[in-house]
Design a protein around this motif. Structure first.
Motif, PDB file in Angstrom:
ATOM      1  N   SER A   1       0.814  -1.217   0.000  1.00  0.00           N
ATOM      2  CA  SER A   1       0.000   0.000   0.000  1.00  0.00           C
ATOM      3  C   SER A   1       0.851   1.273   0.000  1.00  0.00           C
ATOM      4  O   SER A   1       0.321   2.372   0.101  1.00  0.00           O
ATOM      5  CB  SER A   1      -0.923   0.007   1.231  1.00  0.00           C
ATOM      6  OG  SER A   1      -0.154  -0.080   2.423  1.00  0.00           O
ATOM      7  N   LYS A   2       2.181   1.129  -0.114  1.00  0.00           N
ATOM      8  CA  LYS A   2       3.097   2.264  -0.149  1.00  0.00           C
ATOM      9  C   LYS A   2       2.860   3.207   1.033  1.00  0.00           C
ATOM     10  O   LYS A   2       2.302   4.291   0.890  1.00  0.00           O
ATOM     11  CB  LYS A   2       2.978   3.023  -1.473  1.00  0.00           C
ATOM     12  CG  LYS A   2       3.405   2.193  -2.680  1.00  0.00           C
ATOM     13  CD  LYS A   2       3.395   3.005  -3.964  1.00  0.00           C
ATOM     14  CE  LYS A   2       3.878   2.158  -5.135  1.00  0.00           C
ATOM     15  NZ  LYS A   2       3.904   2.922  -6.393  1.00  0.00           N
ATOM     16  N   PRO A   3       3.258   2.821   2.222  1.00  0.00           N
ATOM     17  CA  PRO A   3       3.005   3.616   3.426  1.00  0.00           C
ATOM     18  C   PRO A   3       3.760   4.936   3.406  1.00  0.00           C
ATOM     19  O   PRO A   3       4.796   5.072   2.736  1.00  0.00           O
ATOM     20  CB  PRO A   3       3.536   2.700   4.550  1.00  0.00           C
ATOM     21  CG  PRO A   3       4.584   1.873   3.893  1.00  0.00           C
ATOM     22  CD  PRO A   3       4.075   1.618   2.505  1.00  0.00           C
ATOM     23  N   GLU A   4       3.229   5.935   4.130  1.00  0.00           N
ATOM     24  CA  GLU A   4       3.898   7.230   4.227  1.00  0.00           C
ATOM     25  C   GLU A   4       5.106   7.165   5.150  1.00  0.00           C
ATOM     26  O   GLU A   4       6.042   7.957   5.020  1.00  0.00           O
ATOM     27  CB  GLU A   4       2.918   8.294   4.738  1.00  0.00           C
ATOM     28  CG  GLU A   4       1.790   8.589   3.773  1.00  0.00           C
ATOM     29  CD  GLU A   4       0.881   9.688   4.285  1.00  0.00           C
ATOM     30  OE1 GLU A   4       1.110  10.177   5.406  1.00  0.00           O
ATOM     31  OE2 GLU A   4      -0.065  10.059   3.554  1.00  0.00           O
ATOM     32  N   LYS A   5       5.096   6.219   6.099  1.00  0.00           N
ATOM     33  CA  LYS A   5       6.215   6.030   7.009  1.00  0.00           C
ATOM     34  C   LYS A   5       6.497   4.538   7.162  1.00  0.00           C
ATOM     35  O   LYS A   5       5.584   3.718   7.043  1.00  0.00           O
ATOM     36  CB  LYS A   5       5.920   6.633   8.390  1.00  0.00           C
ATOM     37  CG  LYS A   5       5.867   8.151   8.437  1.00  0.00           C
ATOM     38  CD  LYS A   5       5.612   8.641   9.851  1.00  0.00           C
ATOM     39  CE  LYS A   5       5.554  10.150   9.931  1.00  0.00           C
ATOM     40  NZ  LYS A   5       6.883  10.768   9.703  1.00  0.00           N
ATOM     41  N   ILE A   6       7.753   4.200   7.406  1.00  0.00           N
ATOM     42  CA  ILE A   6       8.099   2.828   7.748  1.00  0.00           C
ATOM     43  C   ILE A   6       8.828   2.838   9.084  1.00  0.00           C
ATOM     44  O   ILE A   6       9.496   3.816   9.442  1.00  0.00           O
ATOM     45  CB  ILE A   6       8.974   2.144   6.680  1.00  0.00           C
ATOM     46  CG1 ILE A   6      10.319   2.875   6.522  1.00  0.00           C
ATOM     47  CG2 ILE A   6       8.244   2.044   5.370  1.00  0.00           C
ATOM     48  CD1 ILE A   6      11.330   2.078   5.735  1.00  0.00           C
ATOM     49  N   HIS A   7       8.694   1.757   9.830  1.00  0.00           N
ATOM     50  CA  HIS A   7       9.389   1.639  11.112  1.00  0.00           C
ATOM     51  C   HIS A   7      10.738   0.971  10.892  1.00  0.00           C
ATOM     52  O   HIS A   7      10.854   0.033  10.096  1.00  0.00           O
ATOM     53  CB  HIS A   7       8.561   0.818  12.096  1.00  0.00           C
ATOM     54  CG  HIS A   7       9.220   0.656  13.429  1.00  0.00           C
ATOM     55  ND1 HIS A   7       9.345   1.690  14.326  1.00  0.00           N
ATOM     56  CD2 HIS A   7       9.814  -0.423  14.008  1.00  0.00           C
ATOM     57  CE1 HIS A   7       9.977   1.266  15.398  1.00  0.00           C
ATOM     58  NE2 HIS A   7      10.265  -0.014  15.232  1.00  0.00           N
ATOM     59  N   LEU A   8      11.744   1.445  11.573  1.00  0.00           N
ATOM     60  CA  LEU A   8      13.078   0.871  11.471  1.00  0.00           C
ATOM     61  C   LEU A   8      13.605   0.586  12.865  1.00  0.00           C
ATOM     62  O   LEU A   8      13.647   1.471  13.717  1.00  0.00           O
ATOM     63  CB  LEU A   8      14.031   1.833  10.758  1.00  0.00           C
ATOM     64  CG  LEU A   8      15.512   1.410  10.692  1.00  0.00           C
ATOM     65  CD1 LEU A   8      15.653   0.173   9.810  1.00  0.00           C
ATOM     66  CD2 LEU A   8      16.381   2.544  10.176  1.00  0.00           C
ATOM     67  N   ASP A   9      13.981  -0.658  13.116  1.00  0.00           N
ATOM     68  CA  ASP A   9      14.582  -1.064  14.382  1.00  0.00           C
ATOM     69  C   ASP A   9      15.808  -1.895  14.026  1.00  0.00           C
ATOM     70  O   ASP A   9      15.694  -3.031  13.591  1.00  0.00           O
ATOM     71  CB  ASP A   9      13.587  -1.884  15.202  1.00  0.00           C
ATOM     72  CG  ASP A   9      13.977  -1.956  16.672  1.00  0.00           C
ATOM     73  OD1 ASP A   9      15.151  -1.665  16.978  1.00  0.00           O
ATOM     74  OD2 ASP A   9      13.119  -2.304  17.502  1.00  0.00           O
ATOM     75  N   LEU A  10      17.000  -1.306  14.195  1.00  0.00           N
ATOM     76  CA  LEU A  10      18.236  -1.923  13.732  1.00  0.00           C
ATOM     77  C   LEU A  10      19.216  -2.104  14.883  1.00  0.00           C
ATOM     78  O   LEU A  10      19.471  -1.172  15.650  1.00  0.00           O
ATOM     79  CB  LEU A  10      18.887  -1.051  12.651  1.00  0.00           C
ATOM     80  CG  LEU A  10      20.290  -1.432  12.193  1.00  0.00           C
ATOM     81  CD1 LEU A  10      20.259  -2.740  11.413  1.00  0.00           C
ATOM     82  CD2 LEU A  10      20.901  -0.329  11.347  1.00  0.00           C
ATOM     83  N   ASP A  11      19.762  -3.321  15.004  1.00  0.00           N
ATOM     84  CA  ASP A  11      20.836  -3.616  15.952  1.00  0.00           C
ATOM     85  C   ASP A  11      22.008  -4.188  15.169  1.00  0.00           C
ATOM     86  O   ASP A  11      21.831  -5.170  14.425  1.00  0.00           O
ATOM     87  CB  ASP A  11      20.373  -4.633  17.004  1.00  0.00           C
ATOM     88  CG  ASP A  11      19.407  -4.035  18.003  1.00  0.00           C
ATOM     89  OD1 ASP A  11      19.869  -3.395  18.941  1.00  0.00           O
ATOM     90  OD2 ASP A  11      18.182  -4.219  17.822  1.00  0.00           O
ATOM     91  N   ALA A  12      23.191  -3.590  15.334  1.00  0.00           N
ATOM     92  CA  ALA A  12      24.382  -4.078  14.650  1.00  0.00           C
ATOM     93  C   ALA A  12      25.505  -4.239  15.671  1.00  0.00           C
ATOM     94  O   ALA A  12      25.727  -3.358  16.501  1.00  0.00           O
ATOM     95  CB  ALA A  12      24.800  -3.125  13.541  1.00  0.00           C
TER      96      ALA A  12
END
Length: 278
Positions: free
Chosen positions: A103-114
């Motif tokens: 649906s091509k969202p206006e925002k995406i969530h990002l949760d990154l651990d490196a």
């Protein structure tokens, strides 16, 4: 395809020696198919060239294992073991449900651990779509042994201060990156304020506006200079000066001049303002 839609990469340039797909497929429409199905993609011994649409630069990521998992009602997860710029890394990333991307969202969530051999980093944010450099902002948490361990990955010169912990609001634009609401501990010193790093041009330019509740000079000693005037190669370095002893030059002026004249860090310029209470 998803990363191209988000504006993060341009095209697909990847290789994997082996690829395995496990799937439990359900649904009649594409959206229903992605909402109700379970996917697990596993890859081994390959690489991925990331081509940035913003600056036409590429960066190769080499992986030994990479697993992409999408389960019912759960965020898409990527687990990755490999190398970035020849630096070993273990990476875990979580984002939206797979069906959200249709649906091509206006925002995406990002949760990154490196996790690197020298540092750990955590990014957490809701990011505007399409992801363009002018709008990339995220909460940042980093800790490690020495700050200069990031030089190879970031392609900048950072002095070897550490051990350290750092948090703040991280943002990237076409000129460089910035950390606002900075809270950091280097050795026994604590610092707050703002850092802006301009990466355009031949030299990396650092502008630091810092406040410190407790500032320990020895935490910032680099071979060949000290923040205390007249103490370089002094056998009495570290001896507590008399309360009545008068100094001709403020220590901050000495630091500024030493950094300007330093031959050890030819690729970096520094503009520093520091207020220390103790």
């Amino acid at each position: 395809k998803i990363l191209s839609m988000l504006g993060l990469v341009k095209g697909i340039d990847a290789y994997s020696k082996t690829l395995a797909l496990d799937a439990d497929l359900k649904g009649r429409t594409l959206k229903e198919f992605l909402e109700k199905s379970i996917f697990k993609v596993s890859m081994h011994e390959g690489y991925w060239n990331l081509h940035s649409p913003g600056n036409n630069q590429s960066r190769k990521i080499i992986f030994s294992t990479a697993t992409l998992l999408s389960e019912l009602g759960q965020p898409v997860k990527l687990e990755f073991t490999g190398e970035i710029n020849e630096e070993p890394v273990q990476l875990e990333l979580a984002s939206n449900n797979l069906s959200d991307f249709v649906s091509k969202p206006e925002k995406i969530h990002l949760d990154l651990d490196a996790t690197f051999s020298h540092s750990t980093i955590k990014l957490k944010s809701d990011i505007d779509v399409p992801v363009i450099r002018q709008t990339f902002r995220t909460a940042l948490f980093v800790s490690g042994k020495r700050l200069d361990s990031w030089n190879k990955i970031l392609k900048v010169d950072i002095p070897p201060f550490g051990p350290y912990k750092l948090s703040g609001n991280f943002s990237v634009d076409s000129t460089g990156f910035r950390v606002r609401n900075l809270k950091t501990i280097i050795g026994s010193s604590n610092l707050g304020g703002e850092i802006f790093v301009k990466t355009e041009g031949n030299k990396t330019h650092w502008k630091l506006n810092l406040d410190s509740q407790n500032f320990q000079i020895d935490d910032f000693y680099i071979e060949g200079f000290s923040l205390i005037p007249g103490t370089v190669n002094d056998p009495e370095l570290g001896k507590k000066p008399s309360i009545k002893e008068d100094r001709k030059d403020p220590a901050i002026n000495v630091l500024t001049e030493e950094l300007k004249e330093s031959k050890k860090y030819p690729g970096i310029d520094v503009e520093l303002q520091l207020k220390a209470k103790n």
